[in-house]
Motif scaffolding. Structure first.
Motif, PDB file in Angstrom:
ATOM      1  N   VAL A   1      10.245  10.904 -11.271  1.00 36.89           N
ATOM      2  CA  VAL A   1      10.896  11.084 -10.158  1.00 36.89           C
ATOM      3  C   VAL A   1      11.687   9.459  -9.430  1.00 36.89           C
ATOM      4  CG1 VAL A   1      11.030  11.687  -7.783  1.00 36.89           C
ATOM      5  CG2 VAL A   1       9.714  12.970  -9.552  1.00 36.89           C
ATOM      6  N   THR A   2      10.796   8.479  -9.604  1.00 36.84           N
ATOM      7  CA  THR A   2      11.218   7.477  -8.973  1.00 36.84           C
ATOM      8  C   THR A   2      12.295   6.868 -10.051  1.00 36.84           C
ATOM      9  OG1 THR A   2       9.652   5.889 -10.395  1.00 36.84           O
ATOM     10  CG2 THR A   2       9.040   6.646  -8.294  1.00 36.84           C
ATOM     11  N   ALA A   3      12.381   6.924 -11.167  1.00 38.22           N
ATOM     12  CA  ALA A   3      13.182   6.418 -12.363  1.00 38.22           C
ATOM     13  C   ALA A   3      14.471   7.361 -12.066  1.00 38.22           C
ATOM     14  CB  ALA A   3      12.891   6.631 -13.500  1.00 38.22           C
ATOM     15  N   ILE A   4      14.604   8.569 -11.634  1.00 37.97           N
ATOM     16  CA  ILE A   4      15.582   9.608 -11.678  1.00 37.97           C
ATOM     17  C   ILE A   4      16.143   9.441 -10.558  1.00 37.97           C
ATOM     18  CG2 ILE A   4      16.074  11.871 -11.330  1.00 37.97           C
ATOM     19  CD1 ILE A   4      15.811  11.363 -14.352  1.00 37.97           C
ATOM     20  N   LEU A   5      15.626   9.086  -9.247  1.00 35.45           N
ATOM     21  CA  LEU A   5      16.080   8.894  -8.128  1.00 35.45           C
ATOM     22  C   LEU A   5      17.103   7.769  -8.148  1.00 35.45           C
ATOM     23  CD1 LEU A   5      13.659   9.828  -5.280  1.00 35.45           C
ATOM     24  CD2 LEU A   5      15.500  11.227  -6.293  1.00 35.45           C
ATOM     25  N   GLU A   6      16.777   6.449  -8.928  1.00 33.48           N
ATOM     26  CA  GLU A   6      17.561   5.309  -8.987  1.00 33.48           C
ATOM     27  C   GLU A   6      18.782   5.722  -9.901  1.00 33.48           C
ATOM     28  OE1 GLU A   6      17.182   0.752 -10.140  1.00 33.48           O
ATOM     29  OE2 GLU A   6      15.396   1.648  -9.168  1.00 33.48           O
ATOM     30  N   TRP A   7      18.319   6.245 -11.011  1.00 33.57           N
ATOM     31  CA  TRP A   7      19.385   6.560 -12.174  1.00 33.57           C
ATOM     32  C   TRP A   7      20.562   7.386 -11.516  1.00 33.57           C
ATOM     33  CZ3 TRP A   7      20.849  11.094 -14.546  1.00 33.57           C
ATOM     34  CH2 TRP A   7      21.481  11.279 -15.578  1.00 33.57           C
TER      35      TRP A   7
ATOM     36  N   SER B   1       0.819  -1.235   0.078  1.00 34.07           N
ATOM     37  CA  SER B   1      -0.006   0.028  -0.064  1.00 34.07           C
ATOM     38  C   SER B   1       1.051   1.148   0.014  1.00 34.07           C
ATOM     39  CB  SER B   1      -0.827  -0.118   1.181  1.00 34.07           C
ATOM     40  OG  SER B   1      -0.295   0.135   2.426  1.00 34.07           O
ATOM     41  N   VAL B   2       0.272   2.247  -0.353  1.00 28.57           N
ATOM     42  CA  VAL B   2       0.878   3.665  -0.715  1.00 28.57           C
ATOM     43  C   VAL B   2       1.289   4.146   0.880  1.00 28.57           C
ATOM     44  CG1 VAL B   2       0.860   5.951  -1.267  1.00 28.57           C
ATOM     45  CG2 VAL B   2       0.282   4.279  -2.744  1.00 28.57           C
ATOM     46  N   GLY B   3       0.267   3.786   1.798  1.00 25.37           N
ATOM     47  CA  GLY B   3       0.463   4.388   3.067  1.00 25.37           C
ATOM     48  C   GLY B   3       1.553   3.572   4.110  1.00 25.37           C
ATOM     49  N   ALA B   4       1.768   2.274   3.543  1.00 25.32           N
ATOM     50  CA  ALA B   4       2.927   1.861   4.195  1.00 25.32           C
ATOM     51  C   ALA B   4       4.193   2.170   3.654  1.00 25.32           C
ATOM     52  CB  ALA B   4       2.793   0.354   3.956  1.00 25.32           C
ATOM     53  N   ALA B   5       4.195   2.443   2.327  1.00 26.38           N
ATOM     54  CA  ALA B   5       5.492   2.848   1.621  1.00 26.38           C
ATOM     55  C   ALA B   5       6.050   4.186   2.167  1.00 26.38           C
ATOM     56  CB  ALA B   5       5.279   2.656  -0.033  1.00 26.38           C
TER      57      ALA B   5
ATOM     58  N   THR C   1       7.527  10.099   0.128  1.00 26.34           N
ATOM     59  CA  THR C   1       7.136   9.653  -1.074  1.00 26.34           C
ATOM     60  C   THR C   1       6.951   8.141  -0.901  1.00 26.34           C
ATOM     61  OG1 THR C   1       9.298   8.819  -2.074  1.00 26.34           O
ATOM     62  CG2 THR C   1       8.777  11.187  -2.110  1.00 26.34           C
ATOM     63  N   PHE C   2       6.317   7.658  -1.955  1.00 29.54           N
ATOM     64  CA  PHE C   2       6.151   6.269  -1.917  1.00 29.54           C
ATOM     65  C   PHE C   2       7.062   5.318  -2.973  1.00 29.54           C
ATOM     66  CE2 PHE C   2       2.705   7.934  -4.680  1.00 29.54           C
ATOM     67  CZ  PHE C   2       2.544   6.968  -5.884  1.00 29.54           C
ATOM     68  N   GLY C   3       8.046   6.098  -3.401  1.00 32.45           N
ATOM     69  CA  GLY C   3       8.919   5.641  -4.168  1.00 32.45           C
ATOM     70  C   GLY C   3       9.865   4.599  -3.555  1.00 32.45           C
ATOM     71  N   PRO C   4      10.536   3.657  -4.360  1.00 29.82           N
ATOM     72  CA  PRO C   4      11.329   2.720  -3.763  1.00 29.82           C
ATOM     73  C   PRO C   4      12.779   3.068  -3.377  1.00 29.82           C
ATOM     74  CG  PRO C   4      11.497   2.474  -6.336  1.00 29.82           C
ATOM     75  CD  PRO C   4      10.623   3.732  -5.904  1.00 29.82           C
ATOM     76  N   ARG C   5      13.333   4.360  -3.691  1.00 25.62           N
ATOM     77  CA  ARG C   5      14.744   4.604  -3.295  1.00 25.62           C
ATOM     78  C   ARG C   5      14.683   6.203  -2.929  1.00 25.62           C
ATOM     79  NH1 ARG C   5      19.970   2.925  -7.034  1.00 25.62           N
ATOM     80  NH2 ARG C   5      21.599   4.170  -5.853  1.00 25.62           N
TER      81      ARG C   5
ATOM     82  N   VAL D   1      10.691  17.415  -5.406  1.00 25.41           N
ATOM     83  CA  VAL D   1       9.261  17.552  -5.608  1.00 25.41           C
ATOM     84  C   VAL D   1       8.653  16.893  -6.767  1.00 25.41           C
ATOM     85  CG1 VAL D   1       9.027  19.874  -6.250  1.00 25.41           C
ATOM     86  CG2 VAL D   1       7.277  18.997  -4.681  1.00 25.41           C
ATOM     87  N   SER D   2       7.465  16.107  -6.308  1.00 26.22           N
ATOM     88  CA  SER D   2       6.676  15.596  -7.414  1.00 26.22           C
ATOM     89  C   SER D   2       5.318  16.666  -7.521  1.00 26.22           C
ATOM     90  CB  SER D   2       6.358  14.059  -7.343  1.00 26.22           C
ATOM     91  OG  SER D   2       5.135  13.978  -7.878  1.00 26.22           O
ATOM     92  N   LEU D   3       5.256  17.241  -8.716  1.00 29.59           N
ATOM     93  CA  LEU D   3       4.406  18.383  -8.692  1.00 29.59           C
ATOM     94  C   LEU D   3       2.818  17.810  -8.902  1.00 29.59           C
ATOM     95  CD1 LEU D   3       6.232  20.888 -11.198  1.00 29.59           C
ATOM     96  CD2 LEU D   3       5.995  21.228  -8.733  1.00 29.59           C
ATOM     97  N   GLY D   4       2.665  16.813  -9.416  1.00 31.42           N
ATOM     98  CA  GLY D   4       1.360  16.404  -9.684  1.00 31.42           C
ATOM     99  C   GLY D   4       0.579  17.104 -10.493  1.00 31.42           C
ATOM    100  N   ASN D   5      -0.728  17.531  -9.932  1.00 29.20           N
ATOM    101  CA  ASN D   5      -1.567  18.135 -10.753  1.00 29.20           C
ATOM    102  C   ASN D   5      -1.330  19.962 -10.602  1.00 29.20           C
ATOM    103  OD1 ASN D   5      -2.732  15.833 -11.403  1.00 29.20           O
ATOM    104  ND2 ASN D   5      -4.826  16.321 -10.648  1.00 29.20           N
TER     105      ASN D   5
END
Length: 697
Positions: free
Chosen positions: A163-169, A24-28, A142-146, A181-185
């Motif tokens: 963002v998730t891809a960039i943080l890992e790369w 879940s997002v809340g757990a991440a 965030t709920f990103g993996p890294r 920051v992830s700007l979203g809408n």
């Protein structure tokens, strides 16, 4: 007033929707916060007593949080936002999706979200976003993996997945961040808010952004133009093609402005544009070093001829220039290098060079007053230690305040040396072309820093007369005006040929007699835009034929379109085109950036050659003059093939006057002066076409 820093400086973070449910997002979000965050974490979940060992509360209002991260369903999120606002929690990150990007009820929810933010004066990121990161406090909401590595770049992205891809790369390549920051809408906080915040942040050396659209182009330009005087801003803007723009709109709900407007807007703002994610971070890493070229020339030092030629070609393709060494520099190189080495630029220290030879050559070229930056290219050899070379370059960087781009053209053997250089903010590359392009970004920013922003000129004009012309659209029942609006140009001091619109053959003859000589005659009808296509224009009409020509023009118009509204025939002074250049000055009002002023080669060539350039109004004299430099046809203006140079100052002033006109009257949606005929003696607007939104007059 936006207080964005509160989003990144939180000491107590509440997670609304916190849970231990795997996947879940809340757990991440909870796990990411627990990993590094140095502050306190407040889980909020009415269905749990504890989450990850921390006591839970039922409502956000029961916490003393200074940042709330909201991951509950969209139907509940609005109630949570209102509770947070009532409790005095000003900083919110709404990760939850199901708002404007979903359309329908989602769009209604987003409008309600904006109303709540205004009512309670909230700093709100999102909705529909990944979250935020701030490395000084270990905040990873965030709920990103890294998580991000620590650094001096701050990054915003309209795509959470990117963002998730960039943080890992970036992590694998040693690129670190201050804030992410992830700007979203962008329902409340948008790119302008973060550019302004990071521009005032002493711990952010460079601002990076991936944007699919800009909410308020005018505000962004004004803000970024101030920020980029001290802090570089690099943006990767997607949606450059029509298909890309449509994809961006469907993905984010953003209204995509024209690519030309974005190009002009970012240029006016002093923003450096990257064409790929790789360039975005190449440029960022180089700019984060904080060193700008002090001279125009670039020196190349290499142990391999081929890569040196690649770098030389890349310099030739950029705005950089290959440095020409002074005689003393070449003599010193000859004394310190083997006889087979090349002491001209690029300097080839040859394949058996150890690290010390690289260092000696680099010291010599960096002392040359014509060298403002250097590219060092090293290919593997049995005698070259990349580790030793990295240490040598670190020492050289300490001695000389000159930007250096390093190409270590190897595989696993370059990882350690690259980290060594990264520690002293010296980026490394495999490809010499990437290194050169990064130095070109430095040079671009050096030019931006040297800009002197001038206010636009304010000419003495007759606004009342101009408004009277524009209001004719109301009586016509249409929103288009053609040559019947030439008085609009007169009101703003833009030169037009002598002439007028008449409604009888006799009046046409009388006017032609006053003008003297042959005349141009055009049928005047808002319903017939392309008059030449129907024979509605006659050029070089002698006085004896004026009355017959009048009758013929009216007849052709009636035959072409019997229901067309005919306002008469324009009789106009004939402009000699033999020694002139036909140009175009125009405007299109962009939804994000406002009036977009165009200049280029005009007449029949404008649609064929498309040799035009654009700027965002209002324009200073320097900006208007720069438009003449941008087009490929500039030599035609300056007397190509034995012609006399045209009156460039007259063109520049006309561009400025048009800029003032379209800023003064937002009701003008589109306008073309084509052709604007330029000669050595001046410029004259021969024809005009415009569209007016009479609702805003």
């Amino acid at each position: 007033m936006v207080r964005v820093p509160g989003v990144f400086d939180a000491e107590r973070v509440a997670v609304v929707g916190a849970t231990e449910r795997e996947g879940s997002v809340g757990a991440a979000v909870m796990e990411n916060l627990l990993e590094d965050f140095g502050g306190e974490i407040r889980p909020v979940n009415p269905g749990a007593d504890r989450v990850f060992g921390l006591p839970c509360v039922d409502d956000i209002a029961e916490t003393d949080a200074d940042l709330a991260v909201i991951v509950v369903p969209p139907t509940v999120a609005l109630d949570v936002v209102e509770s947070a606002g009532q409790a005095g929690i000003e900083n919110l990150v709404v990760i939850t999706a199901g708002f404007g990007e979903a359309g329908g009820e989602g769009a209604t929810r987003e409008r309600k979200l904006q109303e709540l933010a205004e009512t309670y004066d909230l700093n709100l990121v999102g909705p529909n976003c990944l979250g935020v990161v701030s490395t000084p406090s270990g905040l990873n909401a965030t709920f990103g993996p890294r998580n991000a590595l620590s650094g001096r770049m701050s990054f915003m992205s309209q795509s959470g997945a990117l963002v998730t891809a960039i943080l890992e790369w970036a992590g694998d390549r040693g690129h670190g961040f201050k804030d992410v920051v992830s700007l979203g809408n962008k329902a409340v906080l948008d790119e302008t808010d973060f550019v302004e915040t990071w521009g005032e942040d002493p711990d952010t050396d460079v601002v990076l952004g991936y944007l699919e659209g800009i909410e308020n182009g005018t505000e962004f330009v004004e803000t970024a133009r101030e920020v980029t005087r001290e802090t570089p801003v690099v943006v990767l803007k997607s949606g450059r093609t029509e298909a890309g723009a449509q994809a961006a709109s469907s993905h984010t709900g953003a209204i995509a402005g024209s690519e030309a407007a974005y190009e002009a807007g970012l240029e006016k703002a002093g923003v450096i544009r990257a064409d790929s994610t790789e360039e975005l971070f190449d440029f960022g890493a180089m700019l984060a070093g904080g060193r700008l070229p002090t001279a125009d020339g670039v020196a190349v030092v290499t142990n391999a001829g081929g890569p040196g030629v690649i770098a030389t070609d890349a310099i030739g393709d950029s705005e950089l220039e290959l440095a020409t060494f002074e005689d003393e520099t070449r003599r010193t190189l000859q004394e310190s290098l083997p006889p087979t080495a090349n002491v001209y630029n690029p300097v080839d220290v040859i394949g058996d060079a150890p690290a010390e030879r690289f260092g000696d050559a680099l010291d010599v070229v960096l002392s040359d007053p014509g060298v403002g930056a250097a590219v060092v290219i090293a290919c593997p050899s049995a005698v070259l230690s990349f580790d030793r070379l990295a240490q040598t370059l670190v020492e050289a960087r300490k001695r000389e305040d000159v930007p250096i781009a390093v190409c270590l053209m190897g595989g696993a053997s370059v990882e350690g040396p690259s980290e060594t250089l990264s520690d002293v903010e010296t980026p490394t590359y495999f490809d010499p072309t990437r290194a050169v392009r990064s130095l070109a970004a430095l040079e671009r920013y050096r030019t931006i820093r040297k800009r002197r922003y001038e206010p636009p000129a304010s000419f003495d004009v007759d606004r009342d007369a101009a408004r009277s012309v524009l209001e004719r659209v109301k009586s016509q029942g249409d929103n288009r005006l053609g040559i019947e609006a030439m008085e609009l140009l007169d009101a703003y001091g833009i030169q037009t040929p002598e002439g007028d619109i008449v409604d009888s053959p006799g009046e046409a003859k009388e006017l032609a007699e006053r003008i003297g000589g042959d005349v141009v005659m055009k049928v005047v009808s808002p319903d017939i835009l392309h008059k030449t296509d129907i024979g509605g224009v006659e050029v070089g009409v002698p006085l004896r034929d004026v009355e017959d020509t009048y009758e013929a023009l009216v007849s052709r118009a009636r035959n072409y379109r019997p229901d067309a509204r005919l306002l008469g025939v324009q009789v106009q002074e004939l402009i000699d085109l033999d020694d002139s250049v036909e140009t175009i000055v125009g405007m299109n009002r962009d939804p994000q950036f406002g009036p977009l002023v165009l200049f280029g080669l005009g007449g029949v060539f404008v649609e064929v050659l498309e040799d035009t350039t654009v700027r965002i109004a209002p324009l200073s004299e320097a900006e208007a003059a720069g438009m003449l430099e941008d087009i490929d046809s500039t030599p035609l203006l300056r007397g190509a093939r034995g012609r006399e140079p045209v009156d460039e100052a007259g063109i520049v002033e006309t561009i400025q006057r048009l800029s003032q006109l379209v800023v003064d009257f937002p009701a003008i949606v589109e306008l073309d002066i084509n052709p604007l005929v330029a000669t050595a003696d001046g410029v004259v607007a021969v024809d005009i076409r415009l569209t007016v939104d009479h609702e805003t007059l």
